[in-house]
Enzyme design. Structure first.
Site, PDB file in Angstrom:
ATOM      1  N   CYS A 193      -0.725   6.110   9.973  1.00  0.00           N
ATOM      2  CA  CYS A 193       0.481   5.452  10.467  1.00  0.00           C
ATOM      3  C   CYS A 193       0.123   4.160  11.174  1.00  0.00           C
ATOM      4  O   CYS A 193      -0.728   4.134  12.053  1.00  0.00           O
ATOM      5  CB  CYS A 193       1.192   6.322  11.497  1.00  0.00           C
ATOM      6  SG  CYS A 193       1.711   7.899  10.883  1.00  0.00           S
ATOM      7  N   CYS A 226       6.443  -6.834   7.246  1.00  0.00           N
ATOM      8  CA  CYS A 226       7.524  -6.299   8.065  1.00  0.00           C
ATOM      9  C   CYS A 226       7.857  -7.313   9.144  1.00  0.00           C
ATOM     10  O   CYS A 226       6.961  -7.889   9.750  1.00  0.00           O
ATOM     11  CB  CYS A 226       7.118  -4.975   8.705  1.00  0.00           C
ATOM     12  SG  CYS A 226       8.473  -4.180   9.615  1.00  0.00           S
ATOM     13  N   GLU A 273       0.827  -1.193   0.000  1.00  0.00           N
ATOM     14  CA  GLU A 273       0.000   0.000   0.000  1.00  0.00           C
ATOM     15  C   GLU A 273       0.867   1.250   0.000  1.00  0.00           C
ATOM     16  O   GLU A 273       1.944   1.267   0.601  1.00  0.00           O
ATOM     17  CB  GLU A 273      -0.905   0.002   1.236  1.00  0.00           C
ATOM     18  CG  GLU A 273      -1.930  -1.115   1.162  1.00  0.00           C
ATOM     19  CD  GLU A 273      -2.742  -1.301   2.429  1.00  0.00           C
ATOM     20  OE1 GLU A 273      -3.760  -1.995   2.346  1.00  0.00           O
ATOM     21  OE2 GLU A 273      -2.384  -0.761   3.490  1.00  0.00           O
ATOM     22  N   CYS A 322       1.689  -1.898  15.691  1.00  0.00           N
ATOM     23  CA  CYS A 322       1.655  -1.644  14.249  1.00  0.00           C
ATOM     24  C   CYS A 322       1.013  -2.799  13.489  1.00  0.00           C
ATOM     25  O   CYS A 322       1.361  -3.962  13.697  1.00  0.00           O
ATOM     26  CB  CYS A 322       3.077  -1.411  13.739  1.00  0.00           C
ATOM     27  SG  CYS A 322       3.162  -1.127  11.961  1.00  0.00           S
ATOM     28  N   CYS A 337       3.571   8.600   0.906  1.00  0.00           N
ATOM     29  CA  CYS A 337       4.078   7.659   1.903  1.00  0.00           C
ATOM     30  C   CYS A 337       4.291   6.315   1.205  1.00  0.00           C
ATOM     31  O   CYS A 337       3.337   5.694   0.746  1.00  0.00           O
ATOM     32  CB  CYS A 337       3.043   7.565   3.031  1.00  0.00           C
ATOM     33  SG  CYS A 337       3.505   6.444   4.332  1.00  0.00           S
ATOM     34  N   CYS A 372       6.582  -4.656  15.796  1.00  0.00           N
ATOM     35  CA  CYS A 372       6.241  -3.651  16.798  1.00  0.00           C
ATOM     36  C   CYS A 372       4.795  -3.906  17.226  1.00  0.00           C
ATOM     37  O   CYS A 372       3.924  -4.164  16.400  1.00  0.00           O
ATOM     38  CB  CYS A 372       6.393  -2.242  16.226  1.00  0.00           C
ATOM     39  SG  CYS A 372       8.075  -1.882  15.686  1.00  0.00           S
TER      40      CYS A 372
HETATM   41  N1  SAH Z   1       9.653   0.713   9.830  1.00  0.00           N
HETATM   42  C1  SAH Z   1       9.756   2.151   9.758  1.00  0.00           C
HETATM   43  C2  SAH Z   1       8.818   2.715   8.734  1.00  0.00           C
HETATM   44  C3  SAH Z   1       7.338   2.602   9.082  1.00  0.00           C
HETATM   45  S1  SAH Z   1       6.942   4.138   9.648  1.00  0.00           S
HETATM   46  C4  SAH Z   1       9.545   2.736  11.149  1.00  0.00           C
HETATM   47  O1  SAH Z   1       9.089   2.020  12.018  1.00  0.00           O
HETATM   48  O2  SAH Z   1       9.880   3.891  11.377  1.00  0.00           O
HETATM   49  C5  SAH Z   1       5.463   4.079  10.345  1.00  0.00           C
HETATM   50  C6  SAH Z   1       5.354   5.071  11.497  1.00  0.00           C
HETATM   51  O3  SAH Z   1       4.065   4.908  12.095  1.00  0.00           O
HETATM   52  C7  SAH Z   1       6.369   4.751  12.583  1.00  0.00           C
HETATM   53  O4  SAH Z   1       6.792   5.845  13.306  1.00  0.00           O
HETATM   54  C8  SAH Z   1       5.534   3.828  13.424  1.00  0.00           C
HETATM   55  O5  SAH Z   1       6.093   3.621  14.636  1.00  0.00           O
HETATM   56  C9  SAH Z   1       4.203   4.553  13.431  1.00  0.00           C
HETATM   57  N2  SAH Z   1       3.076   3.704  13.824  1.00  0.00           N
HETATM   58  C10 SAH Z   1       3.011   2.369  13.759  1.00  0.00           C
HETATM   59  N3  SAH Z   1       1.844   1.928  14.246  1.00  0.00           N
HETATM   60  C11 SAH Z   1       1.149   3.014  14.660  1.00  0.00           C
HETATM   61  C12 SAH Z   1      -0.137   3.208  15.245  1.00  0.00           C
HETATM   62  N4  SAH Z   1      -0.938   2.192  15.514  1.00  0.00           N
HETATM   63  N5  SAH Z   1      -0.517   4.469  15.516  1.00  0.00           N
HETATM   64  C13 SAH Z   1       0.287   5.523  15.225  1.00  0.00           C
HETATM   65  N6  SAH Z   1       1.492   5.405  14.667  1.00  0.00           N
HETATM   66  C14 SAH Z   1       1.928   4.158  14.380  1.00  0.00           C
END
Ligand code: SAH
Length: 352
Positions: free
Chosen positions: A340, A117, A97, A124, A110, A121
């Site tokens: 995000c 991935c 996406e 996420c 984006c 985390c």
């Molecule tokens: N792997 C990289 C790129 C993905 S960025 C990274 O982690 O930085 C995606 C961004 O959205 C990151 O800052 C991540 O931590 C954030 N993110 C992930 N899940 C989220 C959620 N449920 N709510 C808000 N931000 C989130």
């Protein structure tokens, strides 16, 4: 699943590679330059539109190559169309996406760097998919080319953030190759300061970025200011804990001379107390940085919640005078699952 197309895509090739590809067809090398111009400067999507190439040559090209390899499989847009999430099928059937975001002031694409991935985390959605594969540089560049077609007429400038699916620094070579094209004068010509690479904090690659002097903006997904909490939220912290991570970030700041962004999702009761804010100040307050607070976006059932506006404000008020810059990023597109952390290659949008 779509049948595999044996033809190589041209998107992702540099001028030199395009010249070579043309020579392999018995054509003159300057044709490569013309094709680069069509693909990267004009953004056309088919050989038929390459009107300065002789017709038989276009047919010949079509037999041996294709322009790109992504296939749009579905999209969701907010009613005001400011945020658009587009799903693309890869050659091998996987879905990725990309998100087009606009405000009155700017346009941001984006992009995804991997399908899935592997960093898991806890907050996420992409992290729940598990490890997929690295995208090729062509697949990365093509996302930008396709989103560029969504811009309003006359709009040329846009930002690129690697905040879609995947960990860009785990796919270092392809991402840098894609960025060479995205920023290159014969490519999409985007200024390096408009590019942001967001990472879970892969120390060796941050140091490599610094040593190569690449002037892209760096964003670190921090989300916690102690190893104990960060390891719970982000398993990668067990491999690269805060101490070496912050050392790498300092090196990057020194070498590149740009301030870094720390992303910090606010999750109620987990990391949003005043004590958490104080720890965050101690960790980053002395660095030239911006703290980007992202109120947690829900990703389905779970015990994480977004804090109330009052709690968010309290956190901001504490940070405000104590770190160089703070912003709260209310993600766009929450209602369409484009915010995000919400990208997960949903099958249902593929079916629409
Ligand atoms: N792997 C990289 C790129 C993905 S960025 C990274 O982690 O930085 C995606 C961004 O959205 C990151 O800052 C991540 O931590 C954030 N993110 C992930 N899940 C989220 C959620 N449920 N709510 C808000 N931000 C989130």
């Amino acid at each position: 699943m779509k049948p595999l197309d044996p033809r190589d895509p041209l998107v992702g090739m540099t001028i030199t590679e395009l010249e070579r590809a043309m020579m392999s067809l018995g054509e003159k090398p300057f044709r490569g330059r013309q094709i680069a111009d069509w693909i990267y400067a004009h953004g056309i999507a088919s050989f038929g539109e390459m009107t300065n190439l002789p017709l038989p040559m276009r047919t010949h090209l079509e037999e041996h190559f294709r322009v790109g390899s992504l296939e749009e499989r579905g999209r969701r847009e907010t009613p005001d169309r400011r945020t658009r999430k587009v799903a693309y099928a890869l050659d091998d059937g996987g879905l990725i996406e990309s998100v087009y975001m606009s405000t009155t002031r700017r346009y941001t694409f984006c992009l995804s760097s991997q399908q899935g991935c592997g960093f898991a985390c806890r907050f996420c959605a992409t992290g729940r998919m598990g490890r997929g594969r690295n995208l090729t540089s062509g697949e990365i560049v093509e996302q930008a080319l396709r989103l560029r077609r969504e811009l309003p007429p006359g709009q040329k400038e846009f930002n690129v953030v690697f905040m879609g699916m995947g960990e860009p620094l785990e796919n270092y070579d392809a991402v840098m190759r894609a960025l060479d094209l995205i920023t290159g004068p014969h490519g999409l010509h985007v200024p390096t300061k408009r590019i942001t690479i967001s990472t879970v904090g892969l120390v060796p690659q941050i140091l490599r970025l610094a040593s190569e002097g690449r002037r892209y903006r760096l964003a670190i997904s921090l989300h916690a200011a102690t190893d104990d909490l960060r390891s719970k939220l982000m398993p990668v912290n067990r491999t690269f804990p805060l101490e070496p991570l912050m050392r790498a970030v300092r090196t990057h700041i020194e070498r590149v001379g740009e301030r870094v962004t720390f992303e910090y999702i606010l999750i109620e009761e987990i990391n949003d107390t005043l004590a958490d804010a104080a720890k965050l100040v101690r960790l980053v307050g002395q660095l030239p940085c911006r703290v980007n607070l992202i109120p947690y976006n829900p990703i389905g059932p779970g015990r994480f919640r977004r804090p109330s506006p009052e709690r968010i404000q309290r956190f901001v008020d504490h940070l405000g005078p104590r770190v160089p810059a703070v912003t709260v990023r209310y993600s766009q597109g929450v209602e369409i699952g484009a915010a995000c952390g919400q990208l997960a290659g949903e099958k249902e949008i593929a079916l629409r």
